[in-house]
Design a protein around this motif. Structure first.
Motif, PDB file in Angstrom:
ATOM      1  N   VAL A 129     -23.217 -18.881 123.710  1.00 47.80           N
ATOM      2  CA  VAL A 129     -22.972 -18.018 122.555  1.00 47.80           C
ATOM      3  C   VAL A 129     -24.258 -17.479 121.941  1.00 47.80           C
ATOM      4  O   VAL A 129     -24.236 -16.463 121.231  1.00 47.80           O
ATOM      5  N   VAL A 130     -25.394 -18.139 122.166  1.00 47.59           N
ATOM      6  CA  VAL A 130     -26.651 -17.660 121.576  1.00 47.59           C
ATOM      7  C   VAL A 130     -27.446 -16.803 122.551  1.00 47.59           C
ATOM      8  O   VAL A 130     -28.502 -16.281 122.195  1.00 47.59           O
ATOM      9  N   ASP A 131     -26.947 -16.640 123.772  1.00 46.29           N
ATOM     10  CA  ASP A 131     -27.619 -15.786 124.745  1.00 46.29           C
ATOM     11  C   ASP A 131     -27.464 -14.329 124.314  1.00 46.29           C
ATOM     12  O   ASP A 131     -26.342 -13.819 124.226  1.00 46.29           O
ATOM     13  N   PRO A 132     -28.573 -13.614 124.030  1.00 41.52           N
ATOM     14  CA  PRO A 132     -28.461 -12.229 123.536  1.00 41.52           C
ATOM     15  C   PRO A 132     -27.889 -11.267 124.563  1.00 41.52           C
ATOM     16  O   PRO A 132     -27.469 -10.157 124.200  1.00 41.52           O
ATOM     17  N   HIS A 133     -27.868 -11.666 125.839  1.00 39.69           N
ATOM     18  CA  HIS A 133     -27.349 -10.789 126.886  1.00 39.69           C
ATOM     19  C   HIS A 133     -25.850 -10.962 127.106  1.00 39.69           C
ATOM     20  O   HIS A 133     -25.266 -10.257 127.931  1.00 39.69           O
TER      21      HIS A 133
END
Length: 449
Positions: A97-101
């Protein structure tokens, strides 16, 4: 559609969204649906159903590799998002969920308990280049009360969020559990209520029936249960399917020729989910344009009336102040005129100071009369009998947002410029002509496919 036609369609929709809808929605505080986003992102298929109904087996079949565990007993109690990656990489929910991609940040709202039941798998397999698949935990036999957190998180809300992002939702039923009971009923009636146009109902594992009579009895039970929750007069289409590579390990006693055709139809629907995604996005832009027009028309009208009232109060207060000054300059020798001048001056100042409170009361009056205002502003369209129910239903969905905006920004924050009327007229032309024409072209191409 050809690549050039697809590109032109995407450009036309993006131009309407970015140059017309988004600026107006921002000005009038109207939240646009998530489905009005980019048309070029990867299409998504969400798989739902009871445990052992064949969700994971279908995913393995489509990908062509055993990437999900399968079995009669529950094998997974969480959601798994499967996407393409240059190398195999499994991620837990907190990392994903924190992966910007990745477009998963919105799922943080469901808390730690849900993130513990979320996984993401990046797999370097060709079928995932143009498709994202989402596997889900098996639905429970008991429904639970509204707000029930027996899973540790709000399961219907999570399903609703996934469903809003998905382009296709496949709901699996199997011969052992053909009824719409327990959590299945909750999901159908709550989480999927607004996206039923995306849902395909699949009666899976038909190869396990001993004969046609057994199939007919179970199929009838499924139809009966679906009829209790269907919001339409007609029964939704049910795909009766099986997975061919699993048939050999079972004792086959029923003729599968007709069911093979239904299985191929389901696979065809999944294969053209990219076109379905484009239709979904264009449809969402059309819905947003229609709702935004109602919202902006009423808000601008209320804003204009409040501006007229504000100018009237200011002019009246200014006039009283000017008269009081004139009386003090030319009639200050007489006490009665002095008293009159002071009274007028204080009244004028009071109007200036109290104008905000008066306008707030006037705004509350307009808010309480929004239904009447809607019928006044759209009376010509409402006279069209074929259109009136649709417009009134649209207004019922828009009204809470309109009330919230008017009460939040107050009298001074409501756009009132007459220039907005030309933008609203342009929005109506887009909603009545331009966007439906684009959608019709895409639908025609989808039918040909």
């Amino acid at each position: 559609m050809s690549e050039i036609a697809i590109e032109k369609t995407d450009q036309a929709i993006e131009q309407l969204r970015d140059q017309l809808l988004r600026p107006m929605a921002l000005k009038f505080g109207f939240p646009l649906s998530k489905r009005t986003g980019q048309t070029t992102s990867v299409p998504t298929v969400l798989c739902l159903g009871n445990h052992s109904s064949g969700k994971s087996s279908f995913i393995n079949h489509w990908i062509g590799q055993q990437v999900q565990h399968t079995g009669v007993a529950p094998t997974d109690d969480g959601f798994t998002v499967l996407i393409y990656g240059d190398a195999r990489n499994d991620m837990d929910g907190r990392t994903a969920v924190v992966d910007p991609h990745l477009p998963l940040r919105v799922f943080e709202q469901f808390g730690k308990q849900f993130l513990d039941h979320l996984k993401l798998k990046k797999i370097p397999l060709q079928p995932l280049r143009d498709l994202c698949l989402i596997d889900s935990p098996g639905l429970l036999a008991h429904a639970g009360a509204p707000g029930d957190l027996s899973r540790g998180y709000d399961f219907p809300a999570v399903v609703r969020e996934f469903a809003s992002h998905a382009d296709l939702i496949i709901f699996f039923f199997d011969p052992d559990k053909p009824g719409i009971i327990g959590e299945s009923l909750r999901i159908f009636s709550d989480a999927l209520a607004d996206v039923m146009y995306k849902v395909l109902i699949v009666f899976n594992k038909v190869d396990t029936f001993a004969d046609v009579r057994d199939f007919a009895r179970t199929y009838g039970a499924l139809c009966w249960n679906l009829s209790r929750i269907a919001r339409t007069k007609d029964m939704p289409h049910i795909y009766c399917t099986f997975i061919q590579e699993l048939v050999s390990s079972r004792q086959k006693q029923i003729d599968l020729v007709d069911f093979l055709k239904s299985t191929e139809e389901l696979e065809h629907e999944v294969s053209r989910v990219g076109t379905r995604r484009r239709s979904n996005v264009i449809g969402a832009v059309l819905d947003a344009a229609r709702c935004l027009r109602l919202h902006a028309t009423i808000c601008q009208h209320v804003g204009m009336r409040l501006m007229v009232a504000r100018l009237g109060l200011w002019l009246l207060g200014g006039l009283m102040a000017a008269v009081s000054v004139w009386l003090l300059l030319y009639h200050r020798s007489q006490t009665v005129w002095i008293v009159t001048a002071v009274t007028l001056l204080l009244t004028g100042i009071g109007l200036w100071i109290g104008s905000r409170g008066l306008l707030r009361k006037l705004l509350q009056r307009y808010v309480s009369r929004l239904d009447a205002l809607f019928h006044d502003l759209f009376h010509r369209e409402l006279l069209e009998q074929s259109h009136s129910r649709f417009l009134e239903g649209l207004w019922e969905s828009v009204k809470p947002k309109t009330i919230k905006f008017l009460q939040t920004v107050g009298p001074s924050g409501i756009p009132y410029s007459p220039l907005w009327r030309s933008r609203i007229r342009k929005l109506r032309r887009a909603a009545d002509n331009e966007i439906p024409q684009i959608l019709n072209r895409v639908q025609q191409e989808k039918t040909k496919a």
